[in-house]
Design a protein around this motif. Structure first.
Motif, PDB file in Angstrom:
ATOM      1  N   GLU A 116      -7.245  -9.674   9.009  1.00  0.00           N
ATOM      2  CA  GLU A 116      -5.883  -9.558   9.531  1.00  0.00           C
ATOM      3  C   GLU A 116      -5.483  -8.085   9.604  1.00  0.00           C
ATOM      4  N   ASP A 117      -4.866  -7.676  10.708  1.00  0.00           N
ATOM      5  CA  ASP A 117      -4.344  -6.318  10.839  1.00  0.00           C
ATOM      6  C   ASP A 117      -2.931  -6.274  10.287  1.00  0.00           C
ATOM      7  N   VAL A 118      -2.707  -5.378   9.303  1.00  0.00           N
ATOM      8  CA  VAL A 118      -1.411  -5.275   8.633  1.00  0.00           C
ATOM      9  C   VAL A 118      -0.829  -3.893   8.908  1.00  0.00           C
ATOM     10  N   PRO A 119       0.317  -3.823   9.611  1.00  0.00           N
ATOM     11  CA  PRO A 119       0.927  -2.517   9.905  1.00  0.00           C
ATOM     12  C   PRO A 119       1.697  -1.962   8.706  1.00  0.00           C
ATOM     13  N   PHE A 120       1.627  -0.645   8.514  1.00  0.00           N
ATOM     14  CA  PHE A 120       2.407   0.041   7.487  1.00  0.00           C
ATOM     15  C   PHE A 120       3.109   1.218   8.136  1.00  0.00           C
ATOM     16  N   ASP A 121       4.370   1.403   7.808  1.00  0.00           N
ATOM     17  CA  ASP A 121       5.170   2.485   8.388  1.00  0.00           C
ATOM     18  C   ASP A 121       5.115   3.703   7.470  1.00  0.00           C
ATOM     19  N   CYS A 122       3.929   4.340   7.405  1.00  0.00           N
ATOM     20  CA  CYS A 122       3.772   5.538   6.576  1.00  0.00           C
ATOM     21  C   CYS A 122       2.519   6.277   7.025  1.00  0.00           C
ATOM     22  N   GLN A 123       2.363   7.478   6.508  1.00  0.00           N
ATOM     23  CA  GLN A 123       1.173   8.282   6.771  1.00  0.00           C
ATOM     24  C   GLN A 123       0.054   7.856   5.821  1.00  0.00           C
ATOM     25  N   THR A 124      -1.167   8.238   6.123  1.00  0.00           N
ATOM     26  CA  THR A 124      -2.319   7.847   5.320  1.00  0.00           C
ATOM     27  C   THR A 124      -2.216   8.327   3.878  1.00  0.00           C
ATOM     28  N   ALA A 125      -1.777   9.567   3.666  1.00  0.00           N
ATOM     29  CA  ALA A 125      -1.670  10.100   2.302  1.00  0.00           C
ATOM     30  C   ALA A 125      -0.691   9.287   1.465  1.00  0.00           C
ATOM     31  N   GLU A 126       0.437   8.901   2.054  1.00  0.00           N
ATOM     32  CA  GLU A 126       1.408   8.084   1.328  1.00  0.00           C
ATOM     33  C   GLU A 126       0.817   6.712   1.016  1.00  0.00           C
ATOM     34  N   PHE A 127       0.104   6.126   1.957  1.00  0.00           N
ATOM     35  CA  PHE A 127      -0.518   4.822   1.732  1.00  0.00           C
ATOM     36  C   PHE A 127      -1.487   4.886   0.550  1.00  0.00           C
ATOM     37  N   VAL A 128      -2.354   5.894   0.537  1.00  0.00           N
ATOM     38  CA  VAL A 128      -3.330   6.041  -0.548  1.00  0.00           C
ATOM     39  C   VAL A 128      -2.622   6.251  -1.880  1.00  0.00           C
ATOM     40  N   CYS A 129      -1.605   7.093  -1.896  1.00  0.00           N
ATOM     41  CA  CYS A 129      -0.842   7.319  -3.123  1.00  0.00           C
ATOM     42  C   CYS A 129      -0.231   6.012  -3.630  1.00  0.00           C
TER      43      CYS A 129
END
Length: 50
Positions: free
Chosen positions: A9-22
């Motif tokens: 499943e493709d799940v959208p996130f409203d953030c940049q990659t660095a924020e996602f990893v953090c």
């Protein structure tokens, strides 16, 4: 950004990659968290690791 889950499943996130990893490393309530596997945060100095 879009993350593909283990079930495809493709799940959208409203953030940049660095924020996602953090957030997956520190937020135990994030849907893709890894924080639940760590009871504390720790850091190792590069010179101490060898």
């Amino acid at each position: 950004m879009v993350i593909r889950s283990c079930d495809g499943e493709d799940v959208p996130f409203d953030c940049q990659t660095a924020e996602f990893v953090c957030r997956i490393l520190t937020d135990p309530h994030h849907p893709f968290t890894m924080a639940c596997f760590f009871d504390t945060h720790w850091f190792m100095n590069y010179r101490q690791s060898s």
